[in-house]
Write a protein that holds these residues in place. Structure first.
Motif, PDB file in Angstrom:
ATOM      1  N   GLY B  94       0.852  -1.182   0.000  1.00  0.00           N
ATOM      2  CA  GLY B  94       0.000   0.000   0.000  1.00  0.00           C
ATOM      3  C   GLY B  94       0.884   1.226   0.000  1.00  0.00           C
ATOM      4  N   VAL B  95       0.409   2.299  -0.619  1.00  0.00           N
ATOM      5  CA  VAL B  95       1.265   3.459  -0.818  1.00  0.00           C
ATOM      6  C   VAL B  95       0.530   4.737  -0.454  1.00  0.00           C
ATOM      7  CG1 VAL B  95       2.714   4.682  -2.449  1.00  0.00           C
ATOM      8  CG2 VAL B  95       2.266   2.269  -2.785  1.00  0.00           C
ATOM      9  N   MET B  96       1.222   5.574   0.279  1.00  0.00           N
ATOM     10  CA  MET B  96       0.732   6.913   0.528  1.00  0.00           C
ATOM     11  C   MET B  96       1.869   7.838   0.156  1.00  0.00           C
ATOM     12  SD  MET B  96      -0.781   8.252   4.088  1.00  0.00           S
ATOM     13  CE  MET B  96      -1.241   9.940   4.380  1.00  0.00           C
ATOM     14  N   LEU B  97       1.721   8.504  -0.991  1.00  0.00           N
ATOM     15  CA  LEU B  97       2.826   9.315  -1.490  1.00  0.00           C
ATOM     16  C   LEU B  97       2.757  10.702  -0.874  1.00  0.00           C
ATOM     17  CD1 LEU B  97       2.912   8.409  -5.290  1.00  0.00           C
ATOM     18  CD2 LEU B  97       4.440   7.640  -3.467  1.00  0.00           C
ATOM     19  N   GLN B  98       3.924  11.334  -0.873  1.00  0.00           N
ATOM     20  CA  GLN B  98       4.012  12.645  -0.261  1.00  0.00           C
ATOM     21  C   GLN B  98       3.187  13.671  -1.028  1.00  0.00           C
ATOM     22  OE1 GLN B  98       8.063  13.762   0.214  1.00  0.00           O
ATOM     23  NE2 GLN B  98       7.549  15.898   0.570  1.00  0.00           N
ATOM     24  N   ASP B  99       3.247  13.609  -2.356  1.00  0.00           N
ATOM     25  CA  ASP B  99       2.507  14.609  -3.124  1.00  0.00           C
ATOM     26  C   ASP B  99       1.079  14.133  -3.384  1.00  0.00           C
ATOM     27  OD1 ASP B  99       3.320  12.595  -4.718  1.00  0.00           O
ATOM     28  OD2 ASP B  99       4.433  13.831  -6.138  1.00  0.00           O
ATOM     29  N   GLY B 100       0.577  13.326  -2.497  1.00  0.00           N
ATOM     30  CA  GLY B 100      -0.848  12.975  -2.496  1.00  0.00           C
ATOM     31  C   GLY B 100      -1.268  12.328  -3.797  1.00  0.00           C
ATOM     32  N   TYR B 119      -6.918  -4.834  -5.670  1.00  0.00           N
ATOM     33  CA  TYR B 119      -6.377  -5.833  -4.742  1.00  0.00           C
ATOM     34  C   TYR B 119      -7.253  -7.082  -4.707  1.00  0.00           C
ATOM     35  CZ  TYR B 119      -3.369  -2.115  -3.003  1.00  0.00           C
ATOM     36  OH  TYR B 119      -2.430  -1.128  -2.901  1.00  0.00           O
ATOM     37  N   PRO B 120      -6.621  -8.220  -4.509  1.00  0.00           N
ATOM     38  CA  PRO B 120      -7.396  -9.464  -4.490  1.00  0.00           C
ATOM     39  C   PRO B 120      -8.211  -9.630  -3.204  1.00  0.00           C
ATOM     40  CG  PRO B 120      -5.038  -9.929  -4.294  1.00  0.00           C
ATOM     41  CD  PRO B 120      -5.154  -8.468  -4.495  1.00  0.00           C
ATOM     42  N   ARG B 121      -7.675  -9.136  -2.062  1.00  0.00           N
ATOM     43  CA  ARG B 121      -8.376  -9.348  -0.797  1.00  0.00           C
ATOM     44  C   ARG B 121      -8.497  -8.044  -0.043  1.00  0.00           C
ATOM     45  NH1 ARG B 121      -6.505 -12.306   3.529  1.00  0.00           N
ATOM     46  NH2 ARG B 121      -4.474 -11.555   2.918  1.00  0.00           N
ATOM     47  N   PRO B 122      -9.251  -7.085  -0.567  1.00  0.00           N
ATOM     48  CA  PRO B 122      -9.270  -5.763   0.072  1.00  0.00           C
ATOM     49  C   PRO B 122     -10.004  -5.797   1.412  1.00  0.00           C
ATOM     50  CG  PRO B 122     -10.901  -5.869  -1.677  1.00  0.00           C
ATOM     51  CD  PRO B 122     -10.161  -7.166  -1.717  1.00  0.00           C
ATOM     52  N   ARG B 123      -9.693  -4.791   2.222  1.00  0.00           N
ATOM     53  CA  ARG B 123     -10.473  -4.612   3.448  1.00  0.00           C
ATOM     54  C   ARG B 123     -11.857  -4.113   3.090  1.00  0.00           C
ATOM     55  NH1 ARG B 123      -6.720  -4.526   7.638  1.00  0.00           N
ATOM     56  NH2 ARG B 123      -4.662  -4.081   6.792  1.00  0.00           N
ATOM     57  N   SER B 124     -12.800  -4.355   3.989  1.00  0.00           N
ATOM     58  CA  SER B 124     -14.142  -3.832   3.755  1.00  0.00           C
ATOM     59  C   SER B 124     -14.097  -2.315   3.899  1.00  0.00           C
ATOM     60  CB  SER B 124     -15.122  -4.417   4.765  1.00  0.00           C
ATOM     61  OG  SER B 124     -14.863  -3.848   6.028  1.00  0.00           O
ATOM     62  N   ILE B 125     -15.072  -1.668   3.283  1.00  0.00           N
ATOM     63  CA  ILE B 125     -15.141  -0.209   3.358  1.00  0.00           C
ATOM     64  C   ILE B 125     -15.205   0.216   4.832  1.00  0.00           C
ATOM     65  CG2 ILE B 125     -16.574   1.776   2.784  1.00  0.00           C
ATOM     66  CD1 ILE B 125     -15.821   0.891   0.213  1.00  0.00           C
ATOM     67  N   ASP B 126     -16.015  -0.485   5.627  1.00  0.00           N
ATOM     68  CA  ASP B 126     -16.184  -0.118   7.030  1.00  0.00           C
ATOM     69  C   ASP B 126     -14.850  -0.156   7.768  1.00  0.00           C
ATOM     70  OD1 ASP B 126     -18.808   0.250   6.675  1.00  0.00           O
ATOM     71  OD2 ASP B 126     -19.453  -1.696   7.512  1.00  0.00           O
ATOM     72  N   GLU B 127     -14.096  -1.190   7.484  1.00  0.00           N
ATOM     73  CA  GLU B 127     -12.801  -1.354   8.131  1.00  0.00           C
ATOM     74  C   GLU B 127     -11.888  -0.174   7.790  1.00  0.00           C
ATOM     75  OE1 GLU B 127      -9.709  -5.134   8.498  1.00  0.00           O
ATOM     76  OE2 GLU B 127     -11.474  -5.268   7.218  1.00  0.00           O
ATOM     77  N   CYS B 128     -11.898   0.201   6.499  1.00  0.00           N
ATOM     78  CA  CYS B 128     -11.076   1.318   6.050  1.00  0.00           C
ATOM     79  C   CYS B 128     -11.504   2.593   6.766  1.00  0.00           C
ATOM     80  CB  CYS B 128     -11.199   1.516   4.539  1.00  0.00           C
ATOM     81  SG  CYS B 128     -10.643   0.107   3.592  1.00  0.00           S
ATOM     82  N   VAL B 129     -12.818   2.785   6.860  1.00  0.00           N
ATOM     83  CA  VAL B 129     -13.346   3.996   7.481  1.00  0.00           C
ATOM     84  C   VAL B 129     -12.883   4.064   8.934  1.00  0.00           C
ATOM     85  CG1 VAL B 129     -15.460   5.100   8.284  1.00  0.00           C
ATOM     86  CG2 VAL B 129     -15.323   4.206   5.955  1.00  0.00           C
ATOM     87  N   THR B 130     -12.989   2.955   9.634  1.00  0.00           N
ATOM     88  CA  THR B 130     -12.614   2.949  11.042  1.00  0.00           C
ATOM     89  C   THR B 130     -11.121   3.190  11.213  1.00  0.00           C
ATOM     90  OG1 THR B 130     -14.313   1.260  11.270  1.00  0.00           O
ATOM     91  CG2 THR B 130     -12.885   1.642  13.168  1.00  0.00           C
ATOM     92  N   PHE B 155      -4.500   7.840   3.342  1.00  0.00           N
ATOM     93  CA  PHE B 155      -4.090   6.743   4.221  1.00  0.00           C
ATOM     94  C   PHE B 155      -5.031   5.549   4.041  1.00  0.00           C
ATOM     95  CE2 PHE B 155      -4.025   4.876   8.638  1.00  0.00           C
ATOM     96  CZ  PHE B 155      -2.776   4.295   8.504  1.00  0.00           C
ATOM     97  N   ALA B 156      -6.329   5.858   3.963  1.00  0.00           N
ATOM     98  CA  ALA B 156      -7.299   4.779   3.747  1.00  0.00           C
ATOM     99  C   ALA B 156      -7.011   4.057   2.435  1.00  0.00           C
ATOM    100  CB  ALA B 156      -8.714   5.355   3.746  1.00  0.00           C
ATOM    101  N   LEU B 157      -6.674   4.808   1.399  1.00  0.00           N
ATOM    102  CA  LEU B 157      -6.367   4.186   0.108  1.00  0.00           C
ATOM    103  C   LEU B 157      -5.133   3.298   0.226  1.00  0.00           C
ATOM    104  CD1 LEU B 157      -6.998   7.137  -2.386  1.00  0.00           C
ATOM    105  CD2 LEU B 157      -8.566   5.340  -1.635  1.00  0.00           C
ATOM    106  N   ALA B 158      -4.180   3.717   1.080  1.00  0.00           N
ATOM    107  CA  ALA B 158      -2.949   2.940   1.229  1.00  0.00           C
ATOM    108  C   ALA B 158      -3.214   1.611   1.921  1.00  0.00           C
ATOM    109  CB  ALA B 158      -1.914   3.760   1.994  1.00  0.00           C
ATOM    110  N   LEU B 159      -4.170   1.609   2.848  1.00  0.00           N
ATOM    111  CA  LEU B 159      -4.322   0.377   3.630  1.00  0.00           C
ATOM    112  C   LEU B 159      -5.498  -0.486   3.149  1.00  0.00           C
ATOM    113  CD1 LEU B 159      -6.926   0.855   5.668  1.00  0.00           C
ATOM    114  CD2 LEU B 159      -5.276   2.263   6.901  1.00  0.00           C
ATOM    115  N   CYS B 160      -6.293   0.044   2.203  1.00  0.00           N
ATOM    116  CA  CYS B 160      -7.527  -0.656   1.850  1.00  0.00           C
ATOM    117  C   CYS B 160      -7.271  -2.010   1.193  1.00  0.00           C
ATOM    118  CB  CYS B 160      -8.396   0.208   0.955  1.00  0.00           C
ATOM    119  SG  CYS B 160      -7.771   0.356  -0.708  1.00  0.00           S
ATOM    120  N   GLY B 161      -6.042  -2.207   0.666  1.00  0.00           N
ATOM    121  CA  GLY B 161      -5.787  -3.464  -0.042  1.00  0.00           C
ATOM    122  C   GLY B 161      -5.257  -4.560   0.878  1.00  0.00           C
ATOM    123  N   ARG B 162      -5.318  -4.312   2.207  1.00  0.00           N
ATOM    124  CA  ARG B 162      -4.774  -5.268   3.171  1.00  0.00           C
ATOM    125  C   ARG B 162      -3.317  -5.594   2.813  1.00  0.00           C
ATOM    126  NH1 ARG B 162      -8.165  -8.024   6.410  1.00  0.00           N
ATOM    127  NH2 ARG B 162      -9.881  -7.912   4.956  1.00  0.00           N
TER     128      ARG B 162
END
Lengths: 618, 312, 257
Positions: B94-100, B119-130, B155-162
Motif C-alpha cells: 500500500g502506498v501513501m505518497l508525499q505529493d498525495g 487488490y485481491p483481498r481488500p479490506r471492507s469499506i467499514d474497516e477502512c473507514v474505522t 491513508f485509507a487508500l494505502a491500507l484498503c488493499g490489506r
C-alpha cells in the motif's frame, strides 16, 4: 541513445507527413483548381426570379382573387393583393389568367420521358407507384434541388409489394416478391433501405375483371403485416385493390390510402364509415378506370386543341391505346358514385392518373382526371386542391402544393378561370419548375428513330475541328447532376498509327456528385440524345493512350433519354492501343435506340488525361 | 566515530529471513547528481522503518526504487523477493505518497472502490473507514475536503488493499494532533498484524512513536541506522548559548566541544556534554551572561551525523 | 537474490478485469463532472454543425460534407481535451505516479481514459447524426451511418496519442493552451469546417501535414466528398502518427515518474 530514438520518431513522422503532402498534392491541386467549390457556395441562380401580376391566384386551397406573386431564386417570395413588384424583376402580365400551384399527379409510372412530359403539361410533381429503385437517390437529389430541370419531381414507391408472379411482375424488370415464408418485416425493411418514399401494396387477383386469368396475390395476413412493417419504418402504406372486399381489408389493416377506387361495385356505407374513421385517402385514378370501362378519355384529350399540339408521339400512342378485349361496362359509373359518396362523407380524394396506362398519358391526363373528379361531384376548387395541396399534405411534402412564401415556385398559369370551368387548366400559357419556365414544346424529345449511317468510322480527329462523320461530340461532366468535375478537349497532332491527329481529353474529377464523371460524349444523331438504330453493328473500336487510368465507355440507349447507361471499362496506357468493345457486352443496352456513347473518367477523384483516335462503330 | 561505525553495523533483526523490501548497494543518478550511492535498506514484516534525511537526501528515490517507479543504475532492488515492478508484489503493498494524488472530482467512496478493485483481498469499506477515521466523509468529493481529511483518505487508500508492506511518505503532514495519533494507532494495529512499514517523516516524535529502526540518509548514503533510542543517545549532545567575549576559535580547542560559532555578541557552542564546558566558560569569562543550555533536536542529529560523515 | 516470498493463491489467480471497468466508469464520471469540459466538447461541434451544416447550408451535399467534418472536429476535441489535457492535469497532480505505485494493471488508466474519450466521441457522433438526419436532410445508407460512426469512434486513437504526448510535455493549464493553439487551426486547415477548395491553393497542398486532414478525408470518403486520396495513405499516416506519439509520450512519462 535516448536522443536517437526521439530523433528517429520525429524523423519518421516528418517523412510520413512529407510523403502525404507529396502524394496528396494532386488531389489538393484539383480541389483548389480553377473550377468552383463543391458545396460551400450555392450556385448563382439567374432566370428563376420573376413576378406575375394581375392574375387570379388559387393557392392550392383557396381562391385569393387577384394578387401579385413574386418569385425569387426559385422560391415564392411573396403573395400579395396589392401589386408591388421589386425593381429589376421581370414581370409577367397575368390579366385574364389564373395562377395555380404546379399539379401533383398522385399515381404514375414514370420512365422514359415521363418527367419531362408531365412538366410540359403542368404536372410538376408525381408519385411513382412501381418502378426500379436504382434511380431513387437521383430522384431525391433532383427534387431537393432548385435546378432548371424542366421535369416533374418524383416521390416513389420503388418496387410495389406483390406476390411471386403477381401483378407488377410482368413489366420486364425483376421485382422482389413476398413468398409464403418471407419475413415480411425484414422484406419491407429492405425496401425502406432501398430509399423508398412510401410502400405500395398490390392486392390483385383479377377477380374484378371477369374473364381475365386469375393472378397470385398477397394474402390478407400478409397485407396486414406489410402495412404494419411500413408503419414501423415510418412510411405510408398505400394499396392497389380492385374490389370492395380487398379495399375494406386494407383499410381495416391500417392502410393510409387506396391508389385506385375499386369498381366491382359502389362503396357501401360501412366502407365509407371505415374510410372516415381511419382518415384514409383515395386516389381514384378515374382516368384509368374510364379506360377499363371502355369509356377512355384518351381520345377526347387528344382531340382537345388546347392540348393536341404539344403531344409527343409516345403520348399520343398511350392515349390512343385501348385495353384489348374489353366490352363497355358500368365501372366508371360505379367509381364515380363511390368517389361522390366518399367525397360527400369527407374522405380525402387525391388526383392521380395511373399514366401511362392505356388511354392515359403523362401530364396531359391530369387535365382529364380533374374533369372526371368534377364529374364525380367535387367543385373545381376541390378538384384542384386534390391535385395540389392535398396530396402534398397527405404525403408529408411541405415545400410545394401551395402558392405561399417560402415554397417552391412550381406554378402554372392558364387562360380563363378553372374555378368555374375546370377544363380551363388545359389552356396553359406557362409552366414554371423551380421558378424556371418549362419548355412546353415536345419537339426536343420527339422524333422517330433514325437509321444508322453507312460508314463505320465515327471520327479520325485528323481535321482542324472536332468533327464526326455523323452526329457530334460534346464534353460531358457531372456538373449537370450537381457535381463539379471539369473537362477540356483539344485536337492534337500525332494520332495512332501515325495518323495526323487525335483528340486529347483532360480534366479533373472533383467531389460533388455521388458518381462523378467527366469526359467526352459522342451523339450519333443530329440532336443530342436522339436515338439512332445501331442494332446491325457489333463492336465499338477505338485507339487510346493516356495516363494509365481506367476509363469508362458509357452507352446510353433505350426508349428514355434518362435511362441509366451501360458501362464497359478500358485502360489508357502510355502507348496507343486499340480497344475493341463488343456492343452485345453492354449489359441491358438497346442498340436499336442508341443515344450516345461517353468516354469518361470517374472514380478515383483527381486529374486525368487521355487521347482518343479512330473511333468506329463496326 | 566509534559510535557511528557501530550504529552503521547494527545487525538487522535476525528473525525475518527474507525482507519484504530490500535495496542492496543501490545506485541511482540523475545526470550528474548522485541520488543514491550504494544504499542498503531492508524492511521486514512486523517492523516500522523510518527513513530520515534532509530534502534531496535520497528518501524519495529509495521509495521510488522499491515501488518500481524508478530503475536502479546498479545494485539490486527486490519487493517480496521479486522485481519491484511485478504486479503480484505490488498487490501486497500500500502506498501513501508525499505529493498525495487522488482524483479530486471523485467522491471518497468511489476512490475507495476503485483502489480496492486493484487488490485481491481488500479490506471492507467499514474497516477502512474505522482505521483511517473517515466517518462521515464517504459521500464527499475529495477536492472539497480539508488538507487533513485528504491525507486521511490517502491513508485509507494505502491500507484498503490489506497490504503486507506499507509505504508512508510523510503521512502526518498537515494533520492535527488528534488525527496524527489516530493514524499512529492504526499503523500500530497494522504492524501488530504483521505488516511492515517504511515511513519517512520530519517529526522525530513520529519516528519515536512508531519506529523500530531509523535509517538516516544523506546525499545518497546511509549515514546511520539503529533504534530510535540509539540515535537519540548518539545525538545526546547539547547546545550552549551565551553572550561572551571569548573567541570562537579558542573555545573550539576545548575538549568536548564539537562546534563553536559567533553571531554578533553571542557565542554558540555544540558540546558532547554540557557541564564541563559550562564550567570552563564561566571560569574563562566572568562577564558571561544570558547562559542557555539546549538539548539537541533531530535537526541537530542530522547536522551532526552528516557533518561527521563529511569529515570522515 | 533472496528467494521470493510465497503469496496466497488468490494473488496470482486474481482477475483484475473489474478494475478496468471501474477505472473506465470513474474516468467517465470525472469528466462528466466537469461542465467546463463536457459543455464545450458536446456543444462546439453540434452548434457549429447546426449553424454551418444545417442553417447556412443550401444543399444536402454540404450538410453531408459538414457532417463528416464536424464529426471529426468534435471527436478530436474530445480526444485532445479529455485525453491530452486530462493526462497533463493528472500528471501534474501526481496521479500518474500514484497509479504506477498502486497495483493497477499497467495501462489500465490509459485504456480508461481512451474508453471515456470513445464514449464522448460516440455521443458526439450520434448527436450530429440525429441533427443531420432530422434537420440537415442528410440521407445516408445504413452502412454509411455505421461507417461514419466507426471512423469517429476509432478515429480518436491518433489524437489520443497526440494528446498523450502534449500531456507528457506540459502541465495541465499549459496543455489546455497548447491544445487550443493546435486544435482550432488544425481543424480549419484540415478542411473540417469548410472545403479547402474555397481557400487559396496552398491550403489544399499543405493540408496533408495535419493528422486531422487524414481522418477527415476518411470520414468524407464515407459520404463521397473526399479529395480522392488513397484511404491506405490516410490510414498509414494516422498509424505513424499514433505510433510515434505513443512512443514519444511513453518515453517522457517513464522518465518523468
Amino acid at each position: 541513445m535516448k536522443r536517437l530514438t526521439d530523433i528517429l520518431a520525429f524523423g519518421a513522422l516528418a517523412a510520413t507527413l512529407g510523403i502525404a503532402v507529396a502524394l496528396q498534392g494532386n488531389a489538393g491541386d484539383s480541389a483548389a483548381g480553377a473550377n468552383e467549390p463543391t458545396v460551400a457556395q450555392a450556385p448563382e441562380q439567374t432566370g428563376n426570379s420573376f413576378a406575375i401580376r394581375g392574375a387570379r391566384v388559387f393557392d392550392g386551397e383557396r381562391d385569393l382573387g387577384l394578387a401579385t406573386v413574386v418569385v425569387r431564386d426559385g422560391m415564392v417570395e411573396s403573395v400579395a393583393a396589392n401589386g408591388d413588384v421589386p425593381d429589376g424583376l421581370p414581370v409577367i402580365d397575368g390579366a385574364g389568367k389564373t395562377l395555380l400551384p404546379g399539379l401533383i399527379d398522385a399515381h404514375v409510372h414514370a420512365w422514359g420521358d415521363a418527367q419531362r412530359d408531365a412538366a410540359r403539361f403542368g404536372v410538376t410533381t408525381a408519385f411513382d407507384m412501381h418502378g426500379m429503385v436504382e434511380r431513387l437517390p437521383m430522384l431525391r437529389e433532383q427534387r431537393e434541388s432548385l435546378a432548371d430541370t424542366g421535369q416533374a419531381d418524383l416521390w416513389a414507391a420503388g418496387y410495389a409489394i406483390t406476390a411471386p408472379g403477381g401483378h407488377g411482375t410482368q413489366y420486364g424488370f425483376p421485382v422482389p416478391a413476398i413468398e409464403a415464408d418471407t419475413d415480411v418485416a425484414a422484406f419491407i425493411g429492405e425496401r425502406i433501405d432501398e430509399g423508398v418514399d412510401f410502400i405500395k401494396l398490390i392486392v390483385e387477383d383479377m377477380s374484378a375483371y371477369p374473364g381475365a386469368p386469375s393472378l397470385p396475390t398477397l394474402t390478407p395476413a400478409q397485407v396486414t403485416q406489410v402495412i404494419a412493417a411500413a408503419h414501423a419504418g415510418e412510411r405510408l402504406a398505400v394499396v392497389h385493390a380492385s374490389t370492395l372486399a380487398d379495399s375494406r381489408h386494407a383499410i381495416e389493416a391500417g392502410a393510409n390510402g387506396l391508389v385506385h377506387i375499386f369498381a366491382d361495385q359502389a362503396a357501401d356505407a360501412a366502407f365509407i364509415a371505415d374510410m372516415r374513421a381511419a382518415d384514409a385517402f383515395v386516389i381514384p385514378t378515374l382516368s384509368v378506370v374510364a379506360s377499363f370501362s371502355g369509356h377512355g378519355e384518351g381520345g377526347a384529350l387528344q382531340a382537345d386543341p388546347r392540348l393536341a399540339d404539344r403531344l409527343t408521339a409516345e403520348q399520343k400512342a398511350t392515349l390512343a391505346a385501348a385495353i384489348p378485349g374489353l366490352s363497355a361496362n358500368d365501372r366508371l359509373e360505379q367509381a364515380l358514385r363511390s368517389v361522390h359518396e366518399l367525397h360527400a362523407a369527407g374522405v380525402a380524394i387525391l388526383a392521380g392518373t395511373d399514366a401511362p396506362n392505356p388511354g392515359t398519358a403523362h401530364g396531359v391526363s391530369m387535365h382529364g382526371e380533374l374533369e372526371l373528379l368534377v364529374r364525380a361531384g367535387l367543385t373545381p376548387a376541390q378538384a384542384l386542391a386534390a391535385a395540389t395541396s392535398l396530396p402534398a399534405r397527405r404525403f408529408g411534402i411541405d415545400d410545394r402544393g401551395r402558392i405561399a412564401p417560402g415554397l417552391r415556385a412550381d406554378l402554372l398559369l392558364v387562360d380563363g378561370d378553372p374555378l368555374s370551368d375546370i377544363t380551363a387548366t388545359r389552356a396553359l400559357t406557362g409552366v414554371w419548375k423551380n421558378g424556371y419556365p418549362v419548355e412546353r414544346d415536345a419537339k426536343a424529345t420527339a422524333g422517330a428513330t433514325q437509321a444508322a449511317p453507312e460508314q463505320a468510322l465515327v471520327s479520325d480527329f485528323d481535321g482542324d475541328a472536332l468533327e464526326a462523320n455523323f452526329g457530334s461530340w460534346q464534353p460531358t461532366t457531372d456538373q449537370m447532376a450537381g457535381g463539379a468535375s471539369t473537362v477540356e478537349y483539344r485536337l492534337v497532332t500525332g494520332g495512332a498509327e501515325d495518323s495526323k491527329g487525335a483528340l486529347a481529353i483532360t480534366g479533373e474529377v472533383l467531389p460533388g456528385f455521388a458518381f462523378p464523371w467527366a469526359g467526352m460524349m459522342f451523339f450519333p444523331a443530329a440532336e443530342p440524345m436522339q436515338p439512332v438504330d445501331f442494332s446491325a453493328r457489333s463492336e465499338l473500336v477505338f485507339q487510346v493512350r493516356g495516363d494509365g487510368r481506367h476509363y469508362s465507355a458509357m452507352l446510353f440507349s433505350g426508349p428514355s433519354a434518362q435511362g441509366m447507361p451501360s458501362v464497359q471499362m478500358f485502360q489508357a496506357g502510355p502507348e496507343w492501343t486499340q480497344v475493341r468493345l463488343t456492343l452485345a457486352d453492354f449489359a441491358g443496352a438497346d442498340l436499336s435506340l442508341l443515344r450516345g456513347i461517353a468516354f469518361t473518367a470517374g472514380q478515383p477523384l483527381g486529374s486525368f488525361e487521355f487521347f482518343l483516335d479512330h473511333v468506329e462503330l463496326r | 566515530m566509534d559510535t557511528i561505525t557501530q550504529l552503521r553495523n547494527d545487525p538487522r533483526p535476525a528473525s525475518a529471513p527474507v525482507p519484504l523490501a530490500q535495496l542492496q548497494a543501490a545506485h541511482k543518478r540523475y545526470g550528474k547528481v548522485i541520488a543514491l550511492d550504494g544504499v542498503d535498506l531492508e524492511v521486514h514484516a512486523g517492523e516500522v522503518v523510518s527513513l530520515l534525511g534532509a530534502n534531496g537526501a535520497g528518501k524519495s528515490t529509495a521509495i521510488g526504487l522499491m515501488l518500481g517507479l524508478l530503475q536502479a543504475d546498479a545494485g539490486a532492488v527486490t519487493l517480496f523477493g521479486r522485481p519491484p515492478g511485478a504486479l503480484d508484489a505490488r498487490r501486497q503493498t500500500g502506498v501513501m505518497l508525499q505529493d498525495g494524488g487522488a482524483h479530486g472530482d471523485l467522491k471518497v467512496h468511489e476512490l475507495l472502490a476503485l483502489t480496492r478493485s486493484y487488490y485481491p483481498r481488500p479490506r471492507s469499506i467499514d474497516e477502512c473507514v474505522t482505521l483511517a477515521g473517515l466517518e462521515g466523509l464517504l459521500q464527499r468529493r475529495y477536492d472539497k475536503l480539508s488538507g487533513g481529511q485528504q491525507r486521511r483518505v490517502q491513508f485509507a487508500l494505502a491500507l484498503c488493499g490489506r497490504p503486507r508492506l506499507l509505504f508512508l511518505d510523510e503521512p502526518t503532514t498537515g494533520l492535527d494532533i488528534q488525527a496524527r495519533q489516530q493514524l499512529w494507532r492504526a499503523v500500530r494495529e497494522l504492524v501488530a498484524e504483521g505488516c511492515g512499514v517504511l515511513l519517512t517523516t520530519h517529526y522525530l516524535e513520529e519516528a519515536e512513536a512508531l519506529s523500530d529502526r531509523v535509517v538516516v540518509l544523506d546525499r545518497g548514503r546511509v549515514v546511520a541506522q539503529g533504534s530510535v533510542s540509539q540515535i537519540r543517545a548518539h545525538v545526546g549532545q547539547r547546545r550552549i548559548r551565551c553572550v561572551s567575549a571569548l573567541a570562537a576559535a579558542q573555545v573550539l580547542c576545548w575538549p568536548g566541544v564539537r562546534a563553536a560559532t559567533r553571531d554578533g555578541d553571542r557565542l554558540e557552542i555544540v558540546a558532547e556534554t554540557a557541564e564541563p564546558v559550562v564550567r570552563r566558560l564561566l571560569d574563562a569569562d566572568p562577564l558571561l551572561q544570558d547562559l542557555e543550555v539546549l538539548r539537541a533536536g533531530l535537526a541537530d542529529a542530522f547536522i551532526q551525523i552528516t557533518a561527521e560523515e563529511e569529515a570522515a | 537474490m533472496d528467494a521470493a516470498i510465497e503469496f496466497p493463491v488468490e494473488t496470482h489467480s486474481f482477475q483484475s478485469w473489474r478494475c478496468y471497468l471501474l477505472e473506465a466508469k470513474y474516468e467517465l464520471l470525472r469528466q462528466v463532472r466537469q461542465p467546463a469540459f463536457v459543455l464545450p466538447t458536446l456543444l462546439f461541434p453540434t452548434a457549429f454543425y447546426l449553424l454551418f451544416g444545417v442553417m447556412l447550408s443550401r444543399s444536402a451535399a454540404a450538410a453531408e460534407y459538414m457532417l463528416a467534418g464536424y464529426g471529426v472536429f468534435g471527436i478530436m476535441g474530445a480526444a485532445l481535451f479529455g485525453f491530452g489535457a486530462g493526462i497533463a492535469n493528472d500528471r501534474e497532480r501526481g496521479l500518474l505516479r500514484l497509479k504506477r505505485a498502486l497495483p493497477a494493471p499497467a495501462g489500465s488508466w490509459l485504456l480508461a481514459k481512451m474508453a471515456a474519450a470513445m464514449v464522448f466521441a460516440a455521443v458526439i457522433s450520434l448527436l450530429l447524426a440525429v441533427l443531420a438526419y432530422t434537420l440537415g436532410g442528410v440521407a445516408l445508407a445504413p452502412g454509411q451511418w455505421l461507417a461514419l460512426f466507426a471512423v469517429n469512434v476509432i478515429g480518436i486513437v491518433p489524437f489520443c496519442a497526440l494528446g498523450l504526448y502534449i500531456g507528457s510535455l506540459v502541465g495541465g493549464n499549459a496543455a489546455v493552451a497548447v491544445v487550443n493553439l493546435l486544435f482550432l487551426p488544425m481543424a480549419f486547415l484540415s478542411g473540417l469546417w469548410m472545403p479547402l477548395s474555397i481557400l487559396p491553393d496552398i491550403f489544399s497542398r499543405l493540408a496533408p501535414v495535419w493528422p486531422a486532414y487524414h481522418l477527415g478525408q476518411i470520414a468524407m470518403k464515407v459520404v463521397g466528398h473526399d479529395a480522392g486520396g488513397s484511404v491506405w495513405l490516410h490510414l498509414a499516416v494516422l498509424t505513424v502518427v499514433t505510433v510515434v506519439f505513443f512512443v514519444l509520450a511513453r518515453r517522457r512519462l517513464a522518465a518523468a515518474a
